[in-house]
Design an enzyme around this catalytic site. Sequence first.
Site: not given
Length: 161
Positions: A9, A85, A93
Amino acid sequence: MTRNVLFLCTGNSARSILAEAILNQRGRPNFTAYSAGSHPAGRVNPYAVKQLEIAKLPVAGLRSKSWDEFAVRDAPQMDFVFTVCDNAANESCPVWPGHPVTAHWGVRDPAAVIGSAQEIERAFRDAFVTLDRRIGLFLSLPLASLDSLAIKKQLDRIGKE
């Protein structure tokens, strides 16, 4: 054979940390989970730690770190890489280079919630429940009997659950 899984993430302070802790607990001894971020926050969100403690999952050793740690020669080789994400929130992302099977498992960012402590805790609980459900589905896949294309298809399906 232990399979390595990397959860990515942006900040590596909440969602990817939750996923790492969940898989390391539920996936032993067949899986080892890691997490990282493209722009790590440098600390684990205290609400993520609280949610993991509520779920009675270990928090020792969890830290916010850059995905660069996993791009060096001595880093563990990944079998799976999941981005967690949330595209709907217009987050960028990270894209992972290499040959692991990849999938996007977008989860709303609980760290972005502004509100009371109860509202923030609810957002972290919701993210935890979503990740726990998806990881459970992942662990139920008959990986040994599926080819990489079939695995990819199943992982993409799980990301929409």
